[in-house]
Design an enzyme around this catalytic site. Structure first.
Site, short mmCIF file in Angstrom:
data_model
loop_
_atom_site.label_atom_id
_atom_site.label_comp_id
_atom_site.label_asym_id
_atom_site.label_seq_id
_atom_site.Cartn_x
_atom_site.Cartn_y
_atom_site.Cartn_z
N GLU A 125 0.82 -1.21 0.00
CA GLU A 125 0.00 0.00 0.00
C GLU A 125 0.86 1.27 0.00
OE1 GLU A 125 -3.10 -0.05 -0.69
OE2 GLU A 125 -3.04 -2.24 -0.68
N ASP A 215 -0.95 -1.35 -9.26
CA ASP A 215 -1.59 -2.66 -9.27
C ASP A 215 -1.77 -3.20 -10.69
OD1 ASP A 215 -1.76 -2.23 -6.58
OD2 ASP A 215 -3.91 -1.78 -6.58
#
Length: 658
Positions: A125, A215
Site C-alpha cells: 500500500e 496494481d
C-alpha cells in the site's frame, strides 16, 4: 535534440491470504496470464513486476507454464522482480524481527526460483515510515518505490522527480523512486496514444525518467479493463507505441539505478498514496477533508496546495476500527510469544506471517476489513498459532491486560478448546469467542460504521465521458438495493451476550476482579465459565420479577447468508438459513450448522425464551460498486423473569459436525 525519457514501468500483483480460489483463478485468466503473454512477445520492452509470495506460490503450483514464462523474462533481462514482505504485510505495522523474516522469505524464494536475487522492494500500500529502512537494507534491498506525493510534502517539485533519491535511518541508506501520480492515473485509462504523447512530452521537457508502479489488477480486473486492455488492444498499442518512439526507452529499475547517481538526500514524512489520507479518517473528518480538497481543486489550487494538506496515516485504521486493532494486537502478542522459542517450527512462523497479511486490517476503495473471509483467514492462522504455542509454552488460564491499548482491561480466559475475551467497558459482553478445534473466532464480527462514501449512495450511476474508460475511483453504482436504514451506524459493538432490560441496553456492569469473567450491576450478577467445548453464561437475578431480560448474540459464521448455513430447531426442523429472519416462540434449544466451518453451535437455555434471529449487514464500497455484506447472525434470547430470585443459564457448545 532532447534525450529520451526512460519509462520505468512496474506492476504489482497480489491476492489476499484466504481469498476464494475462484477469485484468484479469475484474476489469473483475466489479468495475470494475458498480461504476461502479451509482454513476453516484446522482449525489448523492459519492466518490473512484484508478485506477493503467497500469490506466487499459488500461481506456480496451479499455472506453472505461465509462471515459467515470467521466470524466462527475468532470466533474459526483460523483467526485474521486486521483493516485499512474503505475505504482503504493511512492514511498518509488524515487529522489526518479522519485517526481516518476511523480506528474507520472499528474497530467498525469488532467488531460488529465477537465480536472480531482488534489489528492489514493493512497499505494501506504499506505506512509508522511515522505521522500515533498516529491515529493507539489512536484507539486501537497495531501493523502493513510493508516491510522488511523499516528495511534494518535502517541497520537491514534479520536475525534480525524474530519478531516485536517497534517505537514511540511523546511518543506513535506502534509495527511493517517486511514482508519478499523473502517470498512475493515465494507465490504463487513457488511450494508448495519449499516454505515449504524454511520455514524449516528458522527454521534450528534459525529464530523465517517468516512474510508474501500481496494481496489475488495473490491467484486466477493474471494471471494463479486461476488454479495454486486451480485447480492444490497449496494452499492445502502448507497448508498440513506446517501442516505436525515438523519445522513449524502457529499462528495469536495477539498470536505471546502476546507470544514474542519486538526485540527493531526502527525508520523507510518514505517508501513503494521497487517497489513503482520506480513507484512514473517520467521519465526519473524512467528509470535511474530501470537501476541502474538492473545493481547492475547483478553485484551481489543488496541485499547488495539496502537499500542505494532510489527512491520516495508515495506522489510523487501527484506532478507527476496534475490530482491526484487536486482531493486530493479538498478532503482536503471539509474535512476541513465538520469538521466545529458540528455532521455532517453520509451520508456526508461516502461520504468523499469514496472519500479518495486510488486507483484513484496513478498508479503502475495496473491501478489506469488511470482507469476513479475509478476517477469518487472519483469525484462522492466529488461532492455529496460539493453540500450538499453548502446547509448547503453556500460559495462565486467565489473564487481565489492556491488550489493545484502549484504556479498558480485557480478561482472556481459556481452556484447551475455547477462549473467551471480555472488556471492562460496562457491557459485560464477549468480543472474542474462539474455538481451537474449529479454528474460528465467533466474535469476529464488524459493527456498522458511518463511512465517508455513504454520502454518494443515491447518486445516479456514473457515466464516463470522453475517450478511454473510467477509473474504479470514479464509478458510482450499487450491486444491491440499499435503503437509508442500511447505513445507520451501530451504537454498540457487535459483541456476544449484549444485555438489555425491558428493551434498554445495559452498559453499567462492573468487573470486581479483572482476571475473572464476572460482571455485576444492580439486580444482576453475570458470569462466564468454560467447560470443555461449552461456554456457560449465568445470570443471577434479584428483584426483577416480571421484567424482560434480553441478550443478543452476534455470531460470526463463515457460511454467512450462503446455502451451507442453517438454523435447526429442537425437533429437527430447519426454519431457514442465517441470512433469513428467524422467529421462534417459547423454546429452550437452537442449533446453528455451518457447512463451510464444518461445525455447529448448540445453544440451550435453562428457561424458555422467545428467540429472534436476523442477519447483520454492512454497506461498503468495492470495485464493482456499493454492496451489502453479511457480517453476523444476531440472535436475541428474550426471557420474562418469573421470580424475584432467579438463576438463568445459557450454554453454547461449539463443536465439529460429525
Amino acid at each position: 535534440m532532447s534525450r529520451p525519457v526512460t519509462l520505468l514501468l512496474g506492476v504489482h500483483a497480489h491476492q489476499p491470504v484466504g481469498n476464494f480460489p475462484e477469485v484468484i483463478e479469475d484474476a489469473h485468466q483475466r489479468c495475470y496470464k494475458p498480461f504476461l503473454e502479451t509482454l513476453h512477445a516484446y522482449p525489448d520492452f523492459r519492466f518490473a513486476a512484484h508478485f506477493s509470495g503467497w500469490l506466487l506460490d499459488w500461481l506456480r503450483e496451479r499455472h506453472p507454464d505461465d509462471m515459467e514464462r515470467l521466470a524466462d523474462m527475468v532470466r533474459r533481462g526483460q523483467v526485474e522482480l521486486f521483493s516485499s514482505g512474503d505475505t504482503e504485510p504493511v512492514l511498518a505495522a509488524i515487529p522489526q524481527r518479522d519485517r526481516i523474516g518476511q523480506l528474507a522469505a520472499l528474497n530467498d524464494k525469488l532467488a531460488a526460483w529465477t537465480g536472480v536475487g531482488p534489489t528492489g522492494a514493493w512497499l505494501t500500500e506504499r506505506v512509508w515510515e522511515s522505521s522500515v529502512v533498516p529491515a529493507l537494507a539489512g536484507t539486501g534491498i537497495r531501493y523502493v518505490t513510493v508516491d510522488d506525493y511523499h516528495f511534494f510534502c518535502t517541497g520537491k517539485s514534479a520536475d525534480e522527480l525524474d530519478g531516485y533519491f536517497s534517505t537514511e535511518e540511523d546511518g543506513t541508506r535506502l534509495d527511493l523512486f517517486p511514482i508519478s501520480e499523473a502517470l498512475r492515473y493515465r494507465l490504463p485509462f487513457s488511450p494508448a496514444h495519449e499516454v505515449v504523447a504524454w511520455l514524449e512530452a516528458q522527454a521534450g521537457r528534459g525529464q530523465a525518467a517517468a516512474v510508474y508502479f501500481d496494481d496489475i489488477e488495473k490491467f484486466g480486473i477493474w471494471p471494463e479493463t479486461h476488454d479495454w486492455v486486451y480485447g480492444r488492444g490497449w496494452l499492445k498499442a502502448l507497448i508498440e507505441g513506446v517501442l516505436a518512439s525515438p523519445h522513449i526507452v524502457t529499462a528495469t529499475y536495477a539498470d536505471f539505478h546502476a546507470a544514474h547517481p542519486t538526485r540527493g538526500l531526502v527525508y520523507l514524512p510518514t505517508a501513503s498514496y494521497s487517497e489513503m489520507n482520506e480513507w484512514t479518517l473517520p467521519m465526519p473528518a473524512a467528509a470535511v477533508y474530501a470537501r476541502f480538497l474538492a473545493a481547492e481543486k475547483a478553485a484551481g489550487r489543488g496541485d499547488l496546495h495539496r502537499p500542505f494538506v494532510r489527512g491520516g496515516i495508515w495506522r489510523n485504521f487501527l484506532s478507527r476500527y476496534p475490530e482491526a486493532n484487536w486482531m493486530h494486537k493479538r498478532m503482536q502478542g503471539l509474535s512476541a510469544r513465538l520469538a521466545e522459542i529458540p528455532d521455532p517450527p517453520q509451520s508456526l512462523v508461516d502461520a504468523l506471517y499469514r496472519a500479518q497479511a495486510n488486507d483484513a486490517y484496513w478498508h479503502g476503495l475495496f473491501g478489506g476489513l469488511y470482507l469476513p473471509h479475509l478476517r477469518r483467514a487472519v483469525w484462522d492462522n492466529l488461532i492455529a498459532l496460539e493453540a500450538e504455542l499453548d502446547t509448547l509454552q503453556p500460559r495462565p488460564s486467565a489473564v487481565a491486560v489492556d491488550l489493545d491499548l484502549d484504556g479498558k482491561t480485557e480478561c482472556l480466559a481459556h481452556n484447551a478448546a475455547l477462549q473467551a475475551a471480555a472488556r471492562d467497558d460496562g457491557l459485560g459482553a464477549l468480543h472474542e469467542l474462539t474455538s481451537y478445534p474449529l479454528r474460528h473466532n465467533f466474535g469476529d464480527t464488524l459493527r456498522r460504521y458511518r463511512e465517508h462514501y455513504h454520502e454518494r449512495i443515491g447518486q445516479a450511476p456514473s457515466e464516463h465521458r470522453g475517450d478511454g474508460i473510467a477509473s474504479a475511483h470514479d464509478i458510482v453504482r450499487c450491486k444491491h438495493p440499499i435503503a437509508p436504514e442500511d447505513v445507520v451506524p451501530d451504537a454498540l459493538p457487535r459483541a456476544i451476550c449484549l444485555d438489555a432490560l425491558d428493551g434498554v441496553p445495559l452498559a453499567d456492569y462492573v468487573q470486581p476482579a479483572p482476571a475473572h469473567l464476572e460482571f455485576r450491576r444492580p439486580g444482576i450478577v453475570k458470569t462466564y465459565a468454560l467447560y470443555g467445548t461449552t461456554l456457560a453464561v449465568t445470570w443471577q437475578l434479584s428483584g426483577l420479577a416480571g421484567r424482560r431480560l434480553t441478550t443478543a448474540l452476534n455470531l460470526a459464521l463463515p457460511s454467512c447468508d450462503g446455502f451451507l448455513g442453517r438454523y435447526v430447531l429442537a425437533d429437527g426442523r430447519i426454519p431457514g438459513g442465517f441470512g433469513q429472519p428467524l422467529d421462534v416462540g417459547a423454546a429452550t434449544a437452537l442449533a446453528l450448522e455451518d457447512g463451510i466451518l464444518g461445525g455447529r453451535v448448540d445453544i440451550s437455555s435453562s428457561f424458555s425464551a422467545i428467540i429472534r434471529g436476523r442477519p447483520v449487514h454492512t454497506v461498503s464500497q468495492s470495485e464493482a460498486g456499493f454492496e451489502k455484506i453479511m457480517q453476523a447472525a444476531e440472535l436475541r434470547f428474550d426471557w420474562l423473569i418469573p421470580d424475584e430470585h432467579f438463576t438463568l443459564q445459557l450454554q453454547l457448545t461449539l463443536m465439529p459436525q460429525p
